[in-house]
Design a protein around this motif. Structure first.
Motif, PDB file in Angstrom:
ATOM      1  N   ARG A  27       0.809  -1.218   0.000  1.00  0.00           N
ATOM      2  CA  ARG A  27       0.000   0.000   0.000  1.00  0.00           C
ATOM      3  C   ARG A  27       0.845   1.272   0.000  1.00  0.00           C
ATOM      4  O   ARG A  27       0.447   2.296  -0.561  1.00  0.00           O
ATOM      5  CB  ARG A  27      -0.916   0.008   1.229  1.00  0.00           C
ATOM      6  N   PHE A  28       2.005   1.220   0.632  1.00  0.00           N
ATOM      7  CA  PHE A  28       2.836   2.419   0.725  1.00  0.00           C
ATOM      8  C   PHE A  28       3.296   2.911  -0.637  1.00  0.00           C
ATOM      9  O   PHE A  28       3.682   4.078  -0.803  1.00  0.00           O
ATOM     10  CB  PHE A  28       4.060   2.151   1.616  1.00  0.00           C
ATOM     11  N   VAL A  29       3.257   2.023  -1.658  1.00  0.00           N
ATOM     12  CA  VAL A  29       3.714   2.387  -2.996  1.00  0.00           C
ATOM     13  C   VAL A  29       2.704   3.277  -3.719  1.00  0.00           C
ATOM     14  O   VAL A  29       3.080   4.163  -4.493  1.00  0.00           O
ATOM     15  CB  VAL A  29       3.967   1.105  -3.826  1.00  0.00           C
ATOM     16  N   LYS A  30       1.428   3.063  -3.463  1.00  0.00           N
ATOM     17  CA  LYS A  30       0.377   3.675  -4.274  1.00  0.00           C
ATOM     18  C   LYS A  30       0.407   5.206  -4.274  1.00  0.00           C
ATOM     19  O   LYS A  30       0.236   5.814  -5.338  1.00  0.00           O
ATOM     20  CB  LYS A  30      -0.988   3.142  -3.840  1.00  0.00           C
ATOM     21  N   PRO A  31       0.627   5.897  -3.135  1.00  0.00           N
ATOM     22  CA  PRO A  31       0.700   7.361  -3.210  1.00  0.00           C
ATOM     23  C   PRO A  31       1.812   7.862  -4.118  1.00  0.00           C
ATOM     24  O   PRO A  31       1.631   8.853  -4.846  1.00  0.00           O
ATOM     25  CB  PRO A  31       0.937   7.778  -1.748  1.00  0.00           C
ATOM     26  N   PHE A  32       2.974   7.186  -4.104  1.00  0.00           N
ATOM     27  CA  PHE A  32       4.086   7.589  -4.969  1.00  0.00           C
ATOM     28  C   PHE A  32       3.744   7.378  -6.444  1.00  0.00           C
ATOM     29  O   PHE A  32       4.091   8.208  -7.295  1.00  0.00           O
ATOM     30  CB  PHE A  32       5.345   6.820  -4.594  1.00  0.00           C
ATOM     31  N   LEU A  33       3.037   6.268  -6.733  1.00  0.00           N
ATOM     32  CA  LEU A  33       2.652   6.007  -8.116  1.00  0.00           C
ATOM     33  C   LEU A  33       1.630   7.024  -8.601  1.00  0.00           C
ATOM     34  O   LEU A  33       1.667   7.454  -9.756  1.00  0.00           O
ATOM     35  CB  LEU A  33       2.090   4.583  -8.246  1.00  0.00           C
ATOM     36  N   VAL A  78      12.154  -3.180  -7.862  1.00  0.00           N
ATOM     37  CA  VAL A  78      12.229  -3.668  -6.478  1.00  0.00           C
ATOM     38  C   VAL A  78      13.029  -2.683  -5.635  1.00  0.00           C
ATOM     39  O   VAL A  78      14.077  -2.187  -6.066  1.00  0.00           O
ATOM     40  CB  VAL A  78      12.890  -5.066  -6.427  1.00  0.00           C
ATOM     41  N   ASN A  79      12.540  -2.392  -4.443  1.00  0.00           N
ATOM     42  CA  ASN A  79      13.297  -1.622  -3.465  1.00  0.00           C
ATOM     43  C   ASN A  79      14.065  -2.599  -2.594  1.00  0.00           C
ATOM     44  O   ASN A  79      13.504  -3.586  -2.112  1.00  0.00           O
ATOM     45  CB  ASN A  79      12.356  -0.762  -2.612  1.00  0.00           C
ATOM     46  N   ARG A  80      15.345  -2.328  -2.392  1.00  0.00           N
ATOM     47  CA  ARG A  80      16.206  -3.276  -1.673  1.00  0.00           C
ATOM     48  C   ARG A  80      15.810  -3.451  -0.214  1.00  0.00           C
ATOM     49  O   ARG A  80      16.212  -4.422   0.434  1.00  0.00           O
ATOM     50  CB  ARG A  80      17.659  -2.845  -1.783  1.00  0.00           C
ATOM     51  N   HIS A  81      15.000  -2.507   0.332  1.00  0.00           N
ATOM     52  CA  HIS A  81      14.566  -2.609   1.728  1.00  0.00           C
ATOM     53  C   HIS A  81      13.127  -3.093   1.856  1.00  0.00           C
ATOM     54  O   HIS A  81      12.804  -3.855   2.766  1.00  0.00           O
ATOM     55  CB  HIS A  81      14.700  -1.249   2.427  1.00  0.00           C
ATOM     56  N   PHE A  82      12.262  -2.649   0.927  1.00  0.00           N
ATOM     57  CA  PHE A  82      10.823  -2.921   1.067  1.00  0.00           C
ATOM     58  C   PHE A  82      10.296  -3.961   0.094  1.00  0.00           C
ATOM     59  O   PHE A  82       9.132  -4.345   0.171  1.00  0.00           O
ATOM     60  CB  PHE A  82      10.042  -1.617   0.898  1.00  0.00           C
ATOM     61  N   GLY A  83      11.123  -4.414  -0.842  1.00  0.00           N
ATOM     62  CA  GLY A  83      10.684  -5.460  -1.748  1.00  0.00           C
ATOM     63  C   GLY A  83      10.075  -4.937  -3.036  1.00  0.00           C
ATOM     64  O   GLY A  83      10.304  -3.787  -3.442  1.00  0.00           O
ATOM     65  N   PRO A  84       9.251  -5.761  -3.717  1.00  0.00           N
ATOM     66  CA  PRO A  84       8.695  -5.391  -5.021  1.00  0.00           C
ATOM     67  C   PRO A  84       7.828  -4.134  -4.947  1.00  0.00           C
ATOM     68  O   PRO A  84       7.016  -3.976  -4.044  1.00  0.00           O
ATOM     69  CB  PRO A  84       7.849  -6.615  -5.402  1.00  0.00           C
ATOM     70  N   LEU A  85       8.012  -3.244  -5.951  1.00  0.00           N
ATOM     71  CA  LEU A  85       7.264  -1.988  -6.005  1.00  0.00           C
ATOM     72  C   LEU A  85       6.255  -1.957  -7.146  1.00  0.00           C
ATOM     73  O   LEU A  85       5.124  -1.504  -6.975  1.00  0.00           O
ATOM     74  CB  LEU A  85       8.231  -0.812  -6.174  1.00  0.00           C
ATOM     75  N   PHE A  86       6.672  -2.427  -8.314  1.00  0.00           N
ATOM     76  CA  PHE A  86       5.881  -2.193  -9.517  1.00  0.00           C
ATOM     77  C   PHE A  86       6.411  -3.086 -10.631  1.00  0.00           C
ATOM     78  O   PHE A  86       7.592  -3.447 -10.649  1.00  0.00           O
ATOM     79  CB  PHE A  86       6.014  -0.712  -9.909  1.00  0.00           C
ATOM     80  N   GLY A  87       5.532  -3.439 -11.568  1.00  0.00           N
ATOM     81  CA  GLY A  87       5.989  -4.180 -12.728  1.00  0.00           C
ATOM     82  C   GLY A  87       4.882  -4.456 -13.719  1.00  0.00           C
ATOM     83  O   GLY A  87       3.703  -4.182 -13.452  1.00  0.00           O
ATOM     84  N   TYR A  88       5.288  -4.984 -14.873  1.00  0.00           N
ATOM     85  CA  TYR A  88       4.305  -5.414 -15.861  1.00  0.00           C
ATOM     86  C   TYR A  88       4.951  -6.436 -16.780  1.00  0.00           C
ATOM     87  O   TYR A  88       6.179  -6.539 -16.877  1.00  0.00           O
ATOM     88  CB  TYR A  88       3.728  -4.235 -16.653  1.00  0.00           C
TER      89      TYR A  88
END
Length: 226
Positions: A48-54, A187-197
């Motif tokens: 969920r933390f990714v969605k505001p940045f996207l 992928v973020n090295r601390h938080f894991g997968p962020l986004f992809g397709y």
């Protein structure tokens, strides 16, 4: 003059599948641009933390703010000289998502001083990423991101690893289907997968010498700093 991708990869470029070679030979010398049309089987986000940045990035055509399956898309790779005299290739992806289309814009230049292809993201080139390209044993293209930088006016700062993402892109050609396959994972090295397709597409090549490059494919603002 050769394509910016061959200039970066050198002899390794010749190890790519012939269809990948042609696709990444678009440039001012060839006089060709490439339009790919296909379907993204899946566009995904991380936590969920990714969605505001996207969502914020989506206001400047950076990344894709919504998830989806079986999403039609177009990618337009067109070469031109930017206002600083550099050969540039567009990577403008338009995703036909429910509720309306969304674009993910990038423009690429060869940076001999950084030994990479420099990827400017978004409509205003505020983000710049170093891309390192190599050929895989099966002839597919592997692209890995390196350092990321944020630039706005006098500001020029490296994006720290805590909030940045490491991107890996693989593009291959399936001779059985006659289609290209692309897979992107950030992928973020601390938080894991962020986004992809991931998805597949076919291509057609267009004569940019005769038709030029549409203005809407070029960024609103260009960044001189490599």
């Amino acid at each position: 003059m050769t394509s910016i991708f061959r200039a970066h990869m050198g002899a390794d470029f010749d190890r790519l599948h012939p269809e990948i070679q042609r696709r990444f030979s678009v440039g001012l010398e060839s006089g060709e641009g490439c339009v790919g049309r296909g379907v993204m089987e899946r566009i995904w986000h991380g936590g969920r933390f990714v969605k505001p940045f996207l969502r914020i990035g989506g206001t400047r055509n950076i990344l894709v703010p919504r998830e989806g399956k079986d999403v039609p898309f177009v990618i337009e790779n067109m070469p031109y000289l930017d206002s600083f005299g550099r050969e540039t290739v567009t990577f403008v992806r338009t995703f036909r998502l429910p509720g309306g289309p969304h674009r993910f814009d990038a423009t690429m230049v060869h940076s001999p001083e950084r030994d990479c292809v420099l990827d400017y993201l978004g409509t205003h080139q505020h983000l710049a990423s170093d891309l390192h390209m190599s050929a895989e044993p099966d002839g597919s293209l592997l692209i890995r991101s390196g350092e990321h930088r944020f630039r706005e006016g006098p500001v020029d700062v490296r994006v720290p690893g805590l909030i940045g993402g490491d991107a890996v892109l693989r593009e291959s050609f399936d001779e059985a289907t006659g289609r290209f396959r692309v897979r992107v994972r950030v992928v973020n090295r601390h938080f894991g997968p962020l986004f992809g397709y991931e998805g597949t597409f076919t291509t057609e090549y267009v004569d940019v010498r005769s038709h030029g490059v549409r203005r809407d494919l070029r960024p609103v603002r260009e960044e001189a700093r490599a």
